[in-house]
Design a protein around this motif. Sequence first.
Motif, PDB file in Angstrom:
ATOM      1  N   ILE A  75      43.522  37.704  47.016  1.00  0.00           N
ATOM      2  CA  ILE A  75      42.330  37.216  46.327  1.00  0.00           C
ATOM      3  C   ILE A  75      42.144  38.013  45.048  1.00  0.00           C
ATOM      4  N   SER A  76      41.853  37.318  43.959  1.00  0.00           N
ATOM      5  CA  SER A  76      41.538  37.954  42.679  1.00  0.00           C
ATOM      6  C   SER A  76      40.190  37.413  42.212  1.00  0.00           C
ATOM      7  N   VAL A  77      39.310  38.316  41.796  1.00  0.00           N
ATOM      8  CA  VAL A  77      37.987  37.911  41.345  1.00  0.00           C
ATOM      9  C   VAL A  77      37.866  38.182  39.850  1.00  0.00           C
ATOM     10  N   GLY A  78      37.783  37.091  39.094  1.00  0.00           N
ATOM     11  CA  GLY A  78      37.610  37.184  37.654  1.00  0.00           C
ATOM     12  C   GLY A  78      36.173  36.911  37.272  1.00  0.00           C
ATOM     13  N   LEU A  79      35.735  37.567  36.190  1.00  0.00           N
ATOM     14  CA  LEU A  79      34.387  37.379  35.684  1.00  0.00           C
ATOM     15  C   LEU A  79      34.440  37.011  34.210  1.00  0.00           C
ATOM     16  N   ARG A  80      33.518  36.148  33.794  1.00  0.00           N
ATOM     17  CA  ARG A  80      33.356  35.783  32.382  1.00  0.00           C
ATOM     18  C   ARG A  80      31.914  36.040  31.996  1.00  0.00           C
ATOM     19  N   CYS A  81      31.704  36.954  31.054  1.00  0.00           N
ATOM     20  CA  CYS A  81      30.362  37.293  30.592  1.00  0.00           C
ATOM     21  C   CYS A  81      29.730  36.058  29.955  1.00  0.00           C
ATOM     22  N   VAL A  82      28.523  35.713  30.394  1.00  0.00           N
ATOM     23  CA  VAL A  82      27.860  34.539  29.833  1.00  0.00           C
ATOM     24  C   VAL A  82      27.301  34.817  28.443  1.00  0.00           C
ATOM     25  N   THR A  83      27.213  36.080  28.055  1.00  0.00           N
ATOM     26  CA  THR A  83      26.687  36.426  26.737  1.00  0.00           C
ATOM     27  C   THR A  83      27.747  36.327  25.656  1.00  0.00           C
ATOM     28  N   ASP A  84      28.905  36.981  25.880  1.00  0.00           N
ATOM     29  CA  ASP A  84      29.915  37.006  24.803  1.00  0.00           C
ATOM     30  C   ASP A  84      31.258  36.396  25.179  1.00  0.00           C
TER      31      ASP A  84
ATOM     32  N   LYS B 217      44.611  42.251  49.004  1.00  0.00           N
ATOM     33  CA  LYS B 217      45.509  41.522  49.900  1.00  0.00           C
ATOM     34  C   LYS B 217      44.777  41.193  51.194  1.00  0.00           C
ATOM     35  N   ILE B 218      45.080  40.034  51.744  1.00  0.00           N
ATOM     36  CA  ILE B 218      44.561  39.639  53.054  1.00  0.00           C
ATOM     37  C   ILE B 218      45.682  39.881  54.055  1.00  0.00           C
ATOM     38  N   ASN B 219      45.413  40.769  55.001  1.00  0.00           N
ATOM     39  CA  ASN B 219      46.446  41.205  55.950  1.00  0.00           C
ATOM     40  C   ASN B 219      46.274  40.619  57.341  1.00  0.00           C
TER      41      ASN B 219
ATOM     42  N   PHE C 144      46.782  36.137  35.531  1.00  0.00           N
ATOM     43  CA  PHE C 144      46.711  37.537  35.964  1.00  0.00           C
ATOM     44  C   PHE C 144      47.783  37.850  37.009  1.00  0.00           C
ATOM     45  N   ARG C 145      47.925  36.991  37.999  1.00  0.00           N
ATOM     46  CA  ARG C 145      48.965  37.113  39.028  1.00  0.00           C
ATOM     47  C   ARG C 145      49.006  38.502  39.674  1.00  0.00           C
ATOM     48  N   ALA C 146      47.971  38.858  40.411  1.00  0.00           N
ATOM     49  CA  ALA C 146      47.918  40.149  41.096  1.00  0.00           C
ATOM     50  C   ALA C 146      49.159  40.342  41.956  1.00  0.00           C
ATOM     51  N   GLU C 147      49.771  41.514  41.828  1.00  0.00           N
ATOM     52  CA  GLU C 147      50.992  41.850  42.562  1.00  0.00           C
ATOM     53  C   GLU C 147      52.095  40.821  42.351  1.00  0.00           C
ATOM     54  N   GLY C 148      51.989  40.028  41.288  1.00  0.00           N
ATOM     55  CA  GLY C 148      53.013  39.046  40.959  1.00  0.00           C
ATOM     56  C   GLY C 148      52.881  37.717  41.684  1.00  0.00           C
ATOM     57  N   TYR C 149      51.857  37.576  42.527  1.00  0.00           N
ATOM     58  CA  TYR C 149      51.685  36.346  43.287  1.00  0.00           C
ATOM     59  C   TYR C 149      51.039  35.253  42.438  1.00  0.00           C
ATOM     60  N   ARG C 150      51.589  34.067  42.515  1.00  0.00           N
ATOM     61  CA  ARG C 150      51.021  32.906  41.832  1.00  0.00           C
ATOM     62  C   ARG C 150      49.636  32.610  42.412  1.00  0.00           C
TER      63      ARG C 150
END
Length: 144
Positions: free
Chosen positions: A112-121, A131-133, A23-29
């Motif tokens: 910080i990036s928060v990803g979710l994976r549906c446990v159903t599908d 961003k943490i400032n 995903f690389r939010a704002e291009g950050y690794r």
Amino acid sequence: MTTDHEPAPADGFAALAEYVRTFRAEGYRVDKVVQPVCGECGHRAFEVCLDDDEGVVRRTCARCGTSAYIADGADFLEEAELGMCECPGCGGTEFEIGVGFSLHPDREVRWISVGLRCVTDGTVGVYADWKINYGPSAHLLDHC
């Protein structure tokens, strides 16, 4: 900032972690992806409420109901308007969570990036990122 969601193979957290890394939010690794685990019962599926604009994500254990905030979310709760996350594929509300951290060279948290994976599908997506400032911020790695 949310992104498109897409079905993922049924290989659980590994698929989610890879999605968050690319995903690389704002291009950050993304240097590290952490899977939250309920501190009370050890379960790994949660209902999630969040406010992406304020950087607040609350996870509630789907088994025992224990809630916790990711990173420094509780510090910004007063400004937040939390909304319940639903899977765009099936409408499910239980997710595995992958918290991605982009780090500065000194190992302080940059993003910080928060990803979710549906446990159903198995649908995955990044539902929030911010961003943490401030520093020091390395302690946030322990608050998932």
